[in-house]
Structures are given as structure tokens and as C-alpha cells.
Design a protein around this motif. Structure first.
Motif, PDB file in Angstrom:
ATOM      1  N   GLN A 103       0.647  -1.199   0.009  1.00  0.00           N
ATOM      2  CA  GLN A 103      -0.018   0.112   0.060  1.00  0.00           C
ATOM      3  C   GLN A 103       0.679   1.256   0.003  1.00  0.00           C
ATOM      4  OE1 GLN A 103      -2.937  -0.203   3.097  1.00  0.00           O
ATOM      5  NE2 GLN A 103      -3.531  -2.279   2.589  1.00  0.00           N
ATOM      6  N   GLU A 104       1.940   1.298   0.832  1.00  0.00           N
ATOM      7  CA  GLU A 104       2.952   2.263   0.806  1.00  0.00           C
ATOM      8  C   GLU A 104       3.500   2.535  -0.767  1.00  0.00           C
ATOM      9  OE1 GLU A 104       3.829   4.685   2.778  1.00  0.00           O
ATOM     10  OE2 GLU A 104       2.220   4.154   4.383  1.00  0.00           O
ATOM     11  N   ARG A 150       1.074   4.068  -2.920  1.00  0.00           N
ATOM     12  CA  ARG A 150       1.033   5.570  -2.525  1.00  0.00           C
ATOM     13  C   ARG A 150       2.178   6.199  -3.251  1.00  0.00           C
ATOM     14  NH1 ARG A 150      -1.963   4.004   2.217  1.00  0.00           N
ATOM     15  NH2 ARG A 150      -0.062   3.534   3.191  1.00  0.00           N
ATOM     16  N   HIS A 189       0.077  -8.365  -6.068  1.00  0.00           N
ATOM     17  CA  HIS A 189      -0.050  -7.001  -5.774  1.00  0.00           C
ATOM     18  C   HIS A 189       1.432  -6.357  -5.791  1.00  0.00           C
ATOM     19  CE1 HIS A 189      -4.445  -7.384  -5.526  1.00  0.00           C
ATOM     20  NE2 HIS A 189      -4.135  -8.064  -4.363  1.00  0.00           N
TER      21      HIS A 189
END
Length: 213
Positions: A17-18, A21, A47
């Protein structure tokens, strides 16, 4: 006994997720590092593989990006249309436009509502000077309220080439006014808004859009 979820249905871990971002903010080297760290913990995370592939495409590491995205697609086939876009960007980066176009047409056939696929398909078509086909693909999606900056930037580009710049103005202005867009998405949108305004002879407003970009 609970059934094991497919890899594509397991949410991205915090490191991935980082990385995502960082991608959205244009920090590609950091995104690659974070995705690599995530893969150290979960080597078969599609992912994380996809995130690292996206970062590597941006860094023009095409062979490495292709290995990552093909691995993700093997682990979770058909899971995300965006993964096909990453593969197409690998081909485009190598100058293989025919293969990039083939990948994107197939992705569009499987996911006709995907704005990211359509935006990249239209970009390849415009690069090949097939502007009318690009317009015919984009216009219905824009009319339905498309809100992806990349798609609308391509729509503006195609409209300008066809002498229909005014048709792109309202959609571009609507999305440019949003406050939730990351810089990597907002900047090209503002540049295209400026180009559309310039094509319409609204030079002072065009300068303002370019300055914001």
C-alpha cells in the motif's frame, strides 16, 4: 475448513500500500524499494509484483518490469485490467507499438468499462495518428462522466487534433477542480486543460492552467 482465497482477493499488505501511494505521488524509486521489501515477505504477492512492475516501467527498466508483471498475471490471471496496461507500457517503452496495441485491445475487450485501459488504448491510437478511432472510443465514456485524469487528458489531446477542443473543456475543468488528485495525475490534466484553452483562443485562462501545472 475455510476455502483459501485466490491471491488476487487478498488485500495488499501495508508495504505494498505504501508502494502504491509512492507511485501515485511520482516517487518511483521509493515505490520499487517498498514493493521489493513486500516481496521479501510474500514472494508470490501479485499486488507487490504489479506495484514493482509499475515503478520499473516508469524507471525504464523494461525487462525487469516485464518479468514482474508476467509473474503477477500468472499468479492471478485476469485479476486486474491495469496489469495489462503495465505490460502494454513495457512494449511501448521498447517501441513495440503493434504489440502494445494488441495487448490493450484485448484488455478493452475483456474490461470495456476500465478507464485506465481505455486511456492507454487511446494514447497508442493517437501516437499512431488514428485520432478518430480514439475519439470514438473515448467520447461515450466521457459522456457518461468519466473521471480518470489520464483518460480526460487523452480526450483533450484527441479533440484538439480533430478541431473539437471545446468538447473537452467542461470534463477537463470538472476533474481539474477536484482536490483529491495526486500530483502525478493532476499535472498532465492541467497541462492539457491549458492546451485546450489555448486552442480555443482563451489565452489568459490557458496561462493560468499552465502555471498551476
Amino acid at each position: 475448513m475455510a476455502r483459501k482465497r485466490p491471491p488476487s482477493q487478498i488485500p495488499p499488505d501495508p508495504l505494498t500500500q505504501e508502494a502504491l501511494r509512492a507511485l501515485g505521488e511520482g516517487r518511483f524509486e521509493q515505490a520499487e524499494v517498498l514493493a521489493t521489501q513486500a516481496l521479501g515477505r510474500a514472494p508470490r504477492s501479485p499486488h507487490a509484483l504489479s506495484a514493482r512492475a509499475s515503478a520499473r516501467v516508469r524507471m525504464r527498466q523494461y525487462d525487469e518490469a516485464e518479468a514482474d508483471i508476467r509473474a503477477a498475471m500468472r499468479i492471478a490471471p485476469g485479476a486486474s485490467p491495469a496489469w495489462s496496461v503495465t505490460l502494454a507500457l513495457v512494449h511501448r517503452g521498447r517501441g513495440e507499438l503493434d504489440e502494445a496495441l494488441r495487448v490493450l485491445r484485448e484488455a478493452h475487450r475483456r474490461a470495456p468499462a476500465s478507464q485506465v485501459v481505455l486511456a492507454n488504448l487511446a494514447e497508442i491510437l493517437a501516437t499512431r495518428r488514428e485520432h478518430q478511432e480514439a475519439f470514438d472510443l473515448l467520447q461515450p465514456m466521457v459522456a457518461r462522466g468519466a473521471d480518470r485524469p489520464g483518460l480526460l487528458a487523452q480526450f483533450g489531446r484527441v479533440c484538439r487534433f480533430l478541431g473539437r477542443a471545446e468538447e473537452a473543456l467542461e470534463p477537463l475543468q470538472r476533474v481539474a477542480a477536484r482536490e483529491d488528485l495526486p500530483p502525478v495525475g493532476l499535472q498532465p490534466l492541467l497541462f492539457e486543460l491549458g492546451a485546450v484553452l489555448d486552442a480555443m483562443g482563451r489565452y489568459e485562462e490557458a496561462f493560468g492552467a499552465f502555471a498551476c501545472a
